[in-house]
Design an enzyme around this catalytic site. Structure first.
Site, PDB file in Angstrom:
ATOM      1  N   LYS A 187       1.172  -0.971  -0.024  1.00 62.26           N
ATOM      2  CA  LYS A 187      -0.165  -0.158  -0.138  1.00 62.26           C
ATOM      3  C   LYS A 187       0.696   1.031   0.103  1.00 62.26           C
ATOM      4  O   LYS A 187       1.858   1.348   0.534  1.00 62.26           O
ATOM      5  CB  LYS A 187      -0.445   0.209   1.501  1.00 62.26           C
ATOM      6  CG  LYS A 187      -1.653  -1.253   1.335  1.00 62.26           C
ATOM      7  CD  LYS A 187      -2.795  -0.727  -0.076  1.00 62.26           C
ATOM      8  CE  LYS A 187      -3.820  -2.072   0.181  1.00 62.26           C
ATOM      9  NZ  LYS A 187      -3.856  -3.266  -0.061  1.00 62.26           N
ATOM     10  N   ASN A 188       0.250   2.769  -0.397  1.00 59.16           N
ATOM     11  CA  ASN A 188       0.823   3.699  -0.572  1.00 59.16           C
ATOM     12  C   ASN A 188       1.765   3.804   1.044  1.00 59.16           C
ATOM     13  O   ASN A 188       2.916   4.748   0.945  1.00 59.16           O
ATOM     14  CB  ASN A 188       0.152   5.017  -0.809  1.00 59.16           C
ATOM     15  CG  ASN A 188      -0.191   4.692  -1.931  1.00 59.16           C
ATOM     16  OD1 ASN A 188      -0.628   3.625  -2.466  1.00 59.16           O
ATOM     17  ND2 ASN A 188      -0.734   5.780  -2.481  1.00 59.16           N
TER      18      ASN A 188
END
Length: 382
Positions: A187-188
């Site tokens: 994920k970011n």
């Protein structure tokens, strides 16, 4: 395989190493001071909403349904073009996931018109998913929730959406009644395993914090600090606590989050620029200009080949070039666990799934990598 270009990669360094070492030196590993600090830092980025850090994005979704008291006779409306987490926790609670089609292959997010058709007296939750980091149109869904005669909640699946904003400028995950984030390794904001819930209601947030810790009235960290030995269980809960190590990594990553997002945006733009003249490639969301103050979160970069045969040919060519790709997603309603004799027909979702291939996108990717990936696409598809 020994990949030359990874689909996803961590950008960790000395700051993350020091953060983890400090937790180990503290000799307090379970949820404690760093989790509270991480929640506060997230709240600052999420319009001051209450933040409840948990062990995974799945845990966040489950806690939201628990807090709303989802019953076995009720339904949750969600896209089939998403990860299976929400469908699984809905089913495990005895309720029914109702899968609804996406708007189009160019805009693969929950279609409000089809949501309206699927509404029933048993509908308890609508869960839009900000696919790839693109904001899902929320206003029509919010209007539906406000117009119903029975309680109907909007649960934003913002697993792809951290860092994005909707048309009003509100951070994704803060527009509905609750928002669920994932901090999985790709994920970011990666911490390995972790997630969070956002909610504006302080009283509900207090209950969610209790539910993530077995339903006890005084958690482990509070007992440790205060010397309290006895506790009571006020309701049935689960162990969905975030460990200190994950929170420490999250705090370190937040320090570099804006630069990472800027890098993702640059790479996204490079893909779009280099693929814009390819007649055999469709890039989702390019035909829909940003609305108002929308901001894409640039989580993944999916493309569409002309058909399934071309997609598979491209995926094989990427493997041969030692470039790692992925598929987001195989539709949930076509999974074996959801083949219950009442499988819906979702033609747009099914077409999208046949054609989609997800390309590498992460802060450590180089412009030369994008050029190499695009060259394989053009050589394979023309």
């Amino acid at each position: 395989m020994d990949w030359d270009i990874l689909f996803s990669d961590l950008n960790f360094g000395e700051a993350e190493q020091k953060a983890v070492a400090a937790v180990v030196a503290s000799e307090w590993l379970t949820m404690g001071a760093r989790v509270a600090e991480f929640e506060s830092a997230l709240s600052d980025r999420l319009a001051g909403h209450e933040v409840i850090a948990v062990s995974s994005g799945t845990a966040a979704l489950h806690l939201a349904l628990m807090a709303w008291g989802l019953r076995p006779d009720e339904e949750v409306i969600l896209p089939s073009m998403t990860f299976v987490a929400l469908a699984n926790v809905t089913s495990l609670m005895g309720a029914r996931p109702v899968f609804v089609d996406i708007i189009s292959v160019e805009e693969p997010v929950l279609d409000p018109a089809r949501v309206a058709e699927a509404l029933s007296s048993q509908t308890r939750v609508i869960s839009p998913m900000h696919y790839a980091g693109a904001p899902c149109p929320m206003e029509d869904l919010l209007d539906m929730a406000r117009a119903t005669s029975h309680p109907l909640a909007i649960l934003e699946d913002a697993a792809h959406g951290f860092g994005g904003r909707d048309a009003s400028g509100a951070p994704l995950g803060t527009v509905g009644n609750m928002g669920a984030f994932s901090f999985f390794s790709n994920k970011n904001l990666p911490v390995g395993e972790g997630g969070a819930l956002t909610v504006a209601d302080a009283e509900l947030a207090h209950r969610l914090r209790r539910l993530r810790c077995h339903g006890v009235d005084v958690g482990t960290w509070d007992r440790h600090r205060s010397g309290v030995r006895m506790y009571d269980v006020l309701e049935w809960g689960l162990n969905y606590r975030m460990p200190e190590l994950a929170a420490a990594l999250g705090l370190a990553q937040l320090e570099r989050f804006e630069s990472h997002q800027q890098r993702r945006a640059e790479l996204y733009a490079a893909y779009v620029d280099q693929l814009s003249g390819s007649p055999s490639v469709t890039i989702p969301f390019q035909n829909r200009p940003p609305q108002g103050h929308e901001r894409h979160a640039f989580h993944i970069f999916p493309i569409l080949a002309p058909d399934e045969t071309a997609r598979n040919r491209l995926a094989n060519a990427m493997n041969e070039a030692r470039i790692q790709t992925s598929l987001h997603y195989r539709p949930i309603h076509q999974m074996r666990a959801y083949q219950n004799g009442n499988t819906p027909s979702l033609p747009v979702t099914e077409e999208y799934a046949r054609r989609v291939l997800t390309l590498p996108l992460h802060p450590r990717l180089k412009e030369a990598d994008v050029e190499r990936i695009v060259s394989v696409i053009k050589k394979t598809l023309g």
